[in-house]
Motif scaffolding. Structure first.
Motif, PDB file in Angstrom:
ATOM      1  N   LEU A  11      42.787 -11.199  21.938  1.00 51.86           N
ATOM      2  CA  LEU A  11      43.685 -11.540  21.046  1.00 51.86           C
ATOM      3  C   LEU A  11      45.083 -11.902  21.706  1.00 51.86           C
ATOM      4  CD1 LEU A  11      43.687  -8.159  18.568  1.00 51.86           C
ATOM      5  CD2 LEU A  11      43.376 -10.736  18.060  1.00 51.86           C
ATOM      6  N   ILE A  12      45.363 -11.209  22.647  1.00 53.73           N
ATOM      7  CA  ILE A  12      46.625 -11.669  23.606  1.00 53.73           C
ATOM      8  C   ILE A  12      46.656 -13.153  23.996  1.00 53.73           C
ATOM      9  CG2 ILE A  12      47.511 -11.105  25.864  1.00 53.73           C
ATOM     10  CD1 ILE A  12      48.624  -9.317  24.053  1.00 53.73           C
ATOM     11  N   ALA A  13      45.234 -13.487  24.174  1.00 56.88           N
ATOM     12  CA  ALA A  13      45.251 -14.971  24.848  1.00 56.88           C
ATOM     13  C   ALA A  13      45.285 -15.990  23.790  1.00 56.88           C
ATOM     14  CB  ALA A  13      43.732 -15.076  25.738  1.00 56.88           C
ATOM     15  N   THR A  14      44.913 -15.369  22.575  1.00 54.68           N
ATOM     16  CA  THR A  14      44.590 -16.352  21.438  1.00 54.68           C
ATOM     17  C   THR A  14      46.323 -16.537  20.764  1.00 54.68           C
ATOM     18  OG1 THR A  14      42.615 -15.182  21.197  1.00 54.68           O
ATOM     19  CG2 THR A  14      43.331 -16.913  19.577  1.00 54.68           C
ATOM     20  N   ILE A  15      46.894 -15.379  20.667  1.00 54.78           N
ATOM     21  CA  ILE A  15      48.105 -15.562  19.790  1.00 54.78           C
ATOM     22  C   ILE A  15      49.000 -16.440  20.237  1.00 54.78           C
ATOM     23  CG2 ILE A  15      50.275 -14.018  19.710  1.00 54.78           C
ATOM     24  CD1 ILE A  15      48.364 -11.840  19.427  1.00 54.78           C
ATOM     25  N   VAL A  16      49.598 -17.142  19.519  1.00 54.50           N
ATOM     26  CA  VAL A  16      50.287 -18.531  19.481  1.00 54.50           C
ATOM     27  C   VAL A  16      51.683 -18.378  20.043  1.00 54.50           C
ATOM     28  CG1 VAL A  16      51.202 -20.605  18.511  1.00 54.50           C
ATOM     29  CG2 VAL A  16      48.852 -19.668  17.693  1.00 54.50           C
ATOM     30  N   ASP A  17      52.110 -17.093  19.616  1.00 50.57           N
ATOM     31  CA  ASP A  17      53.502 -16.763  20.266  1.00 50.57           C
ATOM     32  C   ASP A  17      53.302 -15.858  21.460  1.00 50.57           C
ATOM     33  OD1 ASP A  17      54.902 -17.643  18.098  1.00 50.57           O
ATOM     34  OD2 ASP A  17      54.630 -15.712  16.767  1.00 50.57           O
ATOM     35  N   GLY A  18      54.391 -15.991  22.177  1.00 48.43           N
ATOM     36  CA  GLY A  18      54.544 -15.345  23.611  1.00 48.43           C
ATOM     37  C   GLY A  18      54.516 -13.896  23.505  1.00 48.43           C
ATOM     38  N   ALA A  78      48.754 -15.783  27.626  1.00 47.97           N
ATOM     39  CA  ALA A  78      48.846 -17.359  28.034  1.00 47.97           C
ATOM     40  C   ALA A  78      49.964 -17.951  27.319  1.00 47.97           C
ATOM     41  CB  ALA A  78      47.597 -17.716  27.322  1.00 47.97           C
ATOM     42  N   ALA A  79      50.319 -17.457  25.784  1.00 49.50           N
ATOM     43  CA  ALA A  79      51.575 -18.301  25.358  1.00 49.50           C
ATOM     44  C   ALA A  79      52.848 -18.672  26.301  1.00 49.50           C
ATOM     45  CB  ALA A  79      51.824 -17.942  24.162  1.00 49.50           C
ATOM     46  N   CYS A  80      52.859 -17.163  27.039  1.00 51.67           N
ATOM     47  CA  CYS A  80      54.056 -17.094  27.650  1.00 51.67           C
ATOM     48  C   CYS A  80      54.021 -17.828  28.996  1.00 51.67           C
ATOM     49  CB  CYS A  80      53.962 -15.579  28.439  1.00 51.67           C
ATOM     50  SG  CYS A  80      54.746 -14.490  26.853  1.00 51.67           S
ATOM     51  N   THR A  81      52.732 -18.167  29.487  1.00 49.57           N
ATOM     52  CA  THR A  81      52.737 -19.017  30.439  1.00 49.57           C
ATOM     53  C   THR A  81      53.272 -20.549  30.335  1.00 49.57           C
ATOM     54  OG1 THR A  81      50.950 -17.680  31.257  1.00 49.57           O
ATOM     55  CG2 THR A  81      51.130 -19.940  32.323  1.00 49.57           C
ATOM     56  N   ARG A  82      53.044 -20.875  28.911  1.00 50.78           N
ATOM     57  CA  ARG A  82      53.160 -22.192  28.335  1.00 50.78           C
ATOM     58  C   ARG A  82      54.723 -22.182  28.113  1.00 50.78           C
ATOM     59  NH1 ARG A  82      48.792 -21.662  25.293  1.00 50.78           N
ATOM     60  NH2 ARG A  82      49.806 -21.071  23.634  1.00 50.78           N
ATOM     61  N   LEU A  83      55.325 -21.059  27.886  1.00 48.99           N
ATOM     62  CA  LEU A  83      56.792 -21.051  27.402  1.00 48.99           C
ATOM     63  C   LEU A  83      57.473 -21.076  28.656  1.00 48.99           C
ATOM     64  CD1 LEU A  83      56.773 -18.485  24.464  1.00 48.99           C
ATOM     65  CD2 LEU A  83      57.409 -20.890  24.491  1.00 48.99           C
ATOM     66  N   PHE A  84      57.241 -20.034  29.533  1.00 50.22           N
ATOM     67  CA  PHE A  84      58.101 -19.868  30.681  1.00 50.22           C
ATOM     68  C   PHE A  84      57.870 -20.628  31.892  1.00 50.22           C
ATOM     69  CE2 PHE A  84      58.602 -16.318  27.985  1.00 50.22           C
ATOM     70  CZ  PHE A  84      60.112 -16.231  27.837  1.00 50.22           C
ATOM     71  N   GLY A  85      56.505 -21.184  31.952  1.00 54.25           N
ATOM     72  CA  GLY A  85      56.118 -21.940  33.231  1.00 54.25           C
ATOM     73  C   GLY A  85      55.537 -21.139  34.310  1.00 54.25           C
ATOM     74  N   TYR A  86      55.787 -19.736  34.229  1.00 57.82           N
ATOM     75  CA  TYR A  86      55.017 -18.730  35.285  1.00 57.82           C
ATOM     76  C   TYR A  86      54.017 -18.433  35.121  1.00 57.82           C
ATOM     77  CZ  TYR A  86      60.076 -17.608  36.744  1.00 57.82           C
ATOM     78  OH  TYR A  86      61.477 -17.711  37.205  1.00 57.82           O
ATOM     79  N   PRO A  87      52.985 -18.572  35.893  1.00 60.54           N
ATOM     80  CA  PRO A  87      51.569 -18.047  35.881  1.00 60.54           C
ATOM     81  C   PRO A  87      51.698 -16.225  35.628  1.00 60.54           C
ATOM     82  CG  PRO A  87      51.719 -18.463  37.831  1.00 60.54           C
ATOM     83  CD  PRO A  87      52.977 -18.842  37.113  1.00 60.54           C
TER      84      PRO A  87
END
Ligand code: ADP
Length: 515
Positions: free
Chosen positions: A21-28, A43-52
């Motif tokens: 679920l956490i990985a699928t959710i579009v929001d961070g 995963a959405a946070c990785t896209r938003l913030f650029g940090y892995p």
């Protein structure tokens, strides 16, 4: 423990489900503990913030915030721990996020507070607002641009509902029509119409409702002070979000002055044409006198002969028949003279230029007769090759005759130096909306030095020439919306082609387009 979904009968109650679920959710989604340490980072946070995740999990969430939030965040957390006071928990607000590369972005953050086996945690849900913000900014800037265009336009830009209620009114509308925005907004657009044109509004609204286009057209509207204005009007539909037509935007350009200038130019053009006709008649007067003399002499002879025949004491049947015949011939010669005089009078009469639908062939025939008045003895052969099925042309008949006469007389003059003297006049349909007249001769052709400036004034190769004949021809043809040019001539002489707009065959309405 997570189990294999194939072997685990209740996969939805597993940690694996949580991870999925956490990985699928579009929001961070970021979960922190009460000290601010990041425990979950999707995963959405990785896209938003650029940090892995491995660079964030276990570290303080401050790293995802720009100043001043970064410095203040620990204070928030400890105040919340000590006093229970919270500002953001349970609700959302717009804040800024900080990416790994140091850049920031607007985000909408909602924070919830929870407990897991007595351990308190906070979950932050992050939605990136960059796109929405960019779109809004773009929309605002295009709205501003549009408003500036409307404001600074020289044309009146007016919008109205389908019922005719005016909803917007720019500065130029104020200048052109004399009403301020407050005087007109909310009122019916009928106030700008001369009463006899109110039907136009109904027609145009009906077209808009039917989704039909309205081609810009010239019409008349009324100024606040009662003056009539000639305007060029464009009408475009205004649609709602669902695409339904809910009103119209009208752009009106005040062309009153241009129209008046056009009328003055037309008047001058027609006066110039008239003067040119008078002058042509002056030049032709000797030939005309000669031409009229012929039928008059004939009439005299016939009448004398009849007189003589009827003078005998005993009239035979034959003498009576001969006398009657002579009288009939005299009458027909009188008619011939009368016809010449009628055409001449029409030709030189000063009249207002008016256009009527005419058969171009008849006009060409009459012009040829007039042009050749008096030149019967000069051995000129005139051939009319007239197409039978021509669209009628809206024209000032006398002016078009004048052009044809001018061209024929130029040909006659040019052919004085050659022995074969032939003029061929051809009429033909030129597409559905045009008629062509070509006048060719067997003269020496155009002198090369004047070919490029034929239609300019005072260009002549003749000793007595004024050099304005072709210029006047051009001004007449252009006033009819047509064109005239010299074209190659297969007879070796000069050739001129006139193109005139015509009504398409069977089209009774003409080419005018009104709503
Ligand atoms: P004008 O007849 O007073 O010279 P126009 O404007 O009618 O003035 O003609 C300009 C010139 O064009 C003429 O002087 C003549 O040189 C030339 N031109 C016109 N028609 C013909 C023709 N059919 N053949 C040869 N030259 C011509």
């Amino acid at each position: 423990m997570a189990g294999d979904p194939d072997t685990n009968p209740r996969p939805w109650e597993t940690d694996e489900l949580f991870q999925a679920l956490i990985a699928t959710i579009v929001d961070g989604i970021v979960v922190i503990d009460p000290e601010g340490t990041v425990r979950v980072y999707n995963a959405a946070c990785t896209r938003l913030f650029g940090y892995p995740p491995e660079e964030v999990i276990g570290r303080n969430v401050r790293m995802l915030m720009p100043e001043p939030y970064r410095a203040e965040h620990d204070g928030y957390l400890s105040r919340h721990r000590d006093t229970g006071e919270h500002r953001i928990i349970g609700s959302g607000r717009e804040v800024a996020g900080r990416r790994k590369d140091g850049s920031t972005f607007p985000m909408f953050l909602t924070i919830g507070e929870g407990r897991l086996r007595l351990r308190q945690f906070f979950v932050g849900i992050i939605r990136d607002l960059s796109d929405i913000k960019n779109q809004t900014a773009a929309r605002q800037s295009s709205d501003r641009l549009l408003a500036q265009i409307v404001h600074s336009s020289d044309d009146a830009i007016i919008s109205k509902t389908l019922d005719g209620m005016i909803t917007s009114w720019n500065i130029s509308a104020e200048r052109i029509f004399g009403y301020s925005a407050t005087e007109v907004i909310g009122r019916n657009i009928a106030m700008l119409f001369p009463p006899e044109l109110l039907g136009e509004e109904e027609k145009s609204t009906a077209r808009l409702r039917a989704g039909q286009e309205i081609i810009p057209y010239e019409t008349v509207r009324r100024h606040k002070d009662g003056r009539d204005l000639t305007v060029l009007l464009s009408v475009a539909p205004i649609r709602d979000g669902a695409g339904r037509v809910i009103g119209a935007s009208k752009t009106a350009r005040d062309i009153t002055q241009r129209k008046q200038a056009e009328i003055r130019t037309h008047k001058l053009q027609s006066e110039l044409a008239h003067v040119a006709r008078l002058s042509a008649m002056g030049q032709m007067s000797a030939a005309i006198a000669h031409e009229l003399n012929q039928p008059l002499t004939a009439v005299t002879n016939y009448v004398k002969a009849a007189h003589r025949m009827l003078g005998a004491d005993q009239l035979t049947e034959r003498q009576i028949a001969s006398a009657r015949d002579a009288m009939e011939k005299a009458a027909s010669q009188t008619l011939r003279a009368g016809n010449i005089i009628r055409s001449l009078r029409e030709f030189v009469e000063k009249r207002d230029s008016e256009k009527t639908g005419e058969d171009i062939n008849a006009v060409v025939q009459e012009a040829a007769t007039l042009a050749l008045v008096g030149s019967a003895s000069s051995g000129i052969d005139i051939i009319l090759d007239l197409s039978p099925e021509l669209s009628p042309v809206m024209m000032d008949k006398i002016q078009i005759q004048q052009v044809v006469i001018n061209l024929i007389r130029n040909s006659v003059e040019a052919m004085a130096v050659v022995s074969t003297r032939q003029i061929i006049i051809t009429t033909a349909q030129d597409g559905p909306a045009g008629v062509s007249i070509v006048i060719r001769d067997t003269g020496p052709g155009l002198a090369p030095e004047i070919q490029q400036k034929l239609f300019q004034p005072f260009v002549t190769t003749k000793q007595q020439g004024m050099g304005i004949g072709l210029m006047i021809c051009q001004s007449i043809i252009e006033a009819h919306g047509g064109s005239i040019r010299s074209v190659p001539d297969d007879l070796g002489g000069a050739a001129f082609q006139i193109l005139l707009p015509a009504r398409a065959i069977g089209d009774e309405t003409g080419t005018q387009t009104e709503p």
